[in-house]
Design a protein around this motif. Structure first.
Motif, short mmCIF file in Angstrom:
data_model
loop_
_atom_site.label_atom_id
_atom_site.label_comp_id
_atom_site.label_asym_id
_atom_site.label_seq_id
_atom_site.Cartn_x
_atom_site.Cartn_y
_atom_site.Cartn_z
N LEU A 188 -3.31 5.32 6.16
CA LEU A 188 -3.72 4.42 5.08
C LEU A 188 -4.94 3.57 5.42
O LEU A 188 -5.57 3.01 4.53
CB LEU A 188 -2.54 3.52 4.68
CG LEU A 188 -1.34 4.25 4.07
CD1 LEU A 188 -0.23 3.26 3.71
CD2 LEU A 188 -1.75 5.05 2.84
N GLN B 22 -8.35 5.51 -4.86
CA GLN B 22 -7.33 5.95 -3.91
C GLN B 22 -6.38 6.96 -4.54
O GLN B 22 -5.98 7.95 -3.92
CB GLN B 22 -6.57 4.74 -3.39
CG GLN B 22 -7.43 3.75 -2.62
CD GLN B 22 -6.73 2.44 -2.33
OE1 GLN B 22 -5.54 2.29 -2.57
NE2 GLN B 22 -7.48 1.47 -1.82
N ASP C 283 -8.17 0.96 -6.63
CA ASP C 283 -6.89 1.65 -6.57
C ASP C 283 -6.93 3.04 -7.20
O ASP C 283 -6.30 3.97 -6.70
CB ASP C 283 -5.77 0.79 -7.20
CG ASP C 283 -6.12 0.24 -8.57
OD1 ASP C 283 -7.14 0.66 -9.16
OD2 ASP C 283 -5.37 -0.62 -9.06
N ASP D 78 -9.41 1.69 3.71
CA ASP D 78 -10.36 0.64 4.10
C ASP D 78 -11.74 1.25 4.38
O ASP D 78 -12.77 0.63 4.07
CB ASP D 78 -9.86 -0.10 5.34
CG ASP D 78 -8.60 -0.90 5.08
OD1 ASP D 78 -8.46 -1.41 3.94
OD2 ASP D 78 -7.76 -1.01 5.98
N ARG E 247 0.83 -1.21 0.00
CA ARG E 247 0.00 0.00 0.00
C ARG E 247 0.86 1.26 0.00
O ARG E 247 0.56 2.22 -0.71
CB ARG E 247 -0.94 -0.02 1.20
CG ARG E 247 -1.94 1.11 1.22
CD ARG E 247 -3.03 0.89 2.24
NE ARG E 247 -4.10 0.07 1.69
CZ ARG E 247 -5.18 -0.28 2.38
NH1 ARG E 247 -5.34 0.11 3.63
NH2 ARG E 247 -6.12 -1.02 1.83
#
Length: 288
Positions: free
Chosen positions: A142, A160, A157, A146, A78
């Motif tokens: 991070l 994000q 992704d 979640d 991550r």
């Protein structure tokens, strides 16, 4: 999103083990529910995110900058992803700002857990990722990714990557002097007026995120089918109206600080479609 194998940024600081503090009830980590409450609190009451940080952590005053922090450890997938996305924002914005006759000074990105001291006050995971203009750093717990996936329905992704590029957009605003100008204006406005101006700043950051995505895809071609939809969905799920409707069933437009779902997706799309900074002038737009 085919992000593996690209350059990683050297501007990532890993403070997850620095003891910056765990924010929570009874000494534990801040729960996902508390994060949602904090997000909603900012939306309902028109409170600046950094002010909300102070409310959760008992801080809000300036904090002296800490010494150098290590880079993330090898094998942290991550963190590697975040470093790779940040590196691409550096490449894109260095080029774009050169075209504007300006130098791009890349921000640092700080990984933390729970709480972290910043030059803007004591930061908290409660508000999700945020940018501090006083130290030109982006702060990310991070675990928020979640929350996006499991609680906000905004996984993926590229969703994000959109979040990271949005915060980088705030850094670009800071470099152009927009942030300082707007903050001065907000200090003499009513709450409703200040909220309205905050919406314009946030929508501009969404548009700048779209500008990054346009040039990133043009140079790397790393987006896959469904990636753009992930970003669009993330923008929609964190619209003021969507968060208020989903958490309390009532929408209060006068309290909006980030824009509606439709506005956020529209301005991101404008940047993505044109790749032009000039298309992101939300401050003078007659209609958002």
């Amino acid at each position: 999103m085919k992000w593996e194998g690209y350059r990683r940024s050297d501007n990532v600081e890993d403070r997850r083990g620095s003891g910056g503090g765990r924010v929570g009830l009874g000494g534990g980590r801040l729960s996902a529910g508390a994060v949602i409450v904090a997000l909603l609190g900012g939306l309902l009451f028109g409170v600046d995110p950094l002010t909300m940080l102070g409310m959760f952590t008992g801080g809000g005053s300036a904090v002296e900058e800490q010494g150098p922090a290590p880079a993330p450890p090898p094998g942290d997938i991550r963190a590697t992803f975040v470093s790779t996305v940040l590196a691409d924002t550096e490449d894109v914005w260095t080029s774009l700002m050169q075209q504007e006759g300006k130098a791009y000074h890349a921000p640092k990105l700080v990984l933390f857990r729970g709480a972290v001291p910043t030059a803007c006050g004591r930061g908290s995971a409660a508000m999700g990722p945020f940018y501090c203009p006083d130290d030109q750093r982006i702060y990310i717990d991070l675990d928020f990714f979640d929350i996006m996936d499991n609680r906000l329905g905004a996984g993926g992704d590229f969703a994000q990557a959109y979040v990271i590029s949005h915060e980088v957009g705030h850094h670009v605003q800071n470099l152009f002097g927009i942030s300082e100008k707007v903050n001065r204006a907000r200090s003499s406005m009513s709450r409703a007026q200040a909220n309205s101006l905050s919406v314009r700043i946030e929508l501009q950051a969404d548009c700048l995120a779209g500008v990054w995505a346009y040039h990133s895809q043009k140079s790397k071609g790393w987006l896959e089918q469904g990636d753009i939809e992930e970003a669009m969905n993330a923008a929609a799920q964190i619209g003021d109206d969507a968060l208020q409707r989903n958490t309390q069933g009532t929408v209060l437009p006068e309290s909006f600080t980030h824009g509606t779902s439709a506005q956020r997706t529209d301005w991101f799309t404008r940047g993505l479609r044109t790749g032009s900074i000039n298309q992101c002038n939300t401050l003078e737009a007659g209609r958002l």
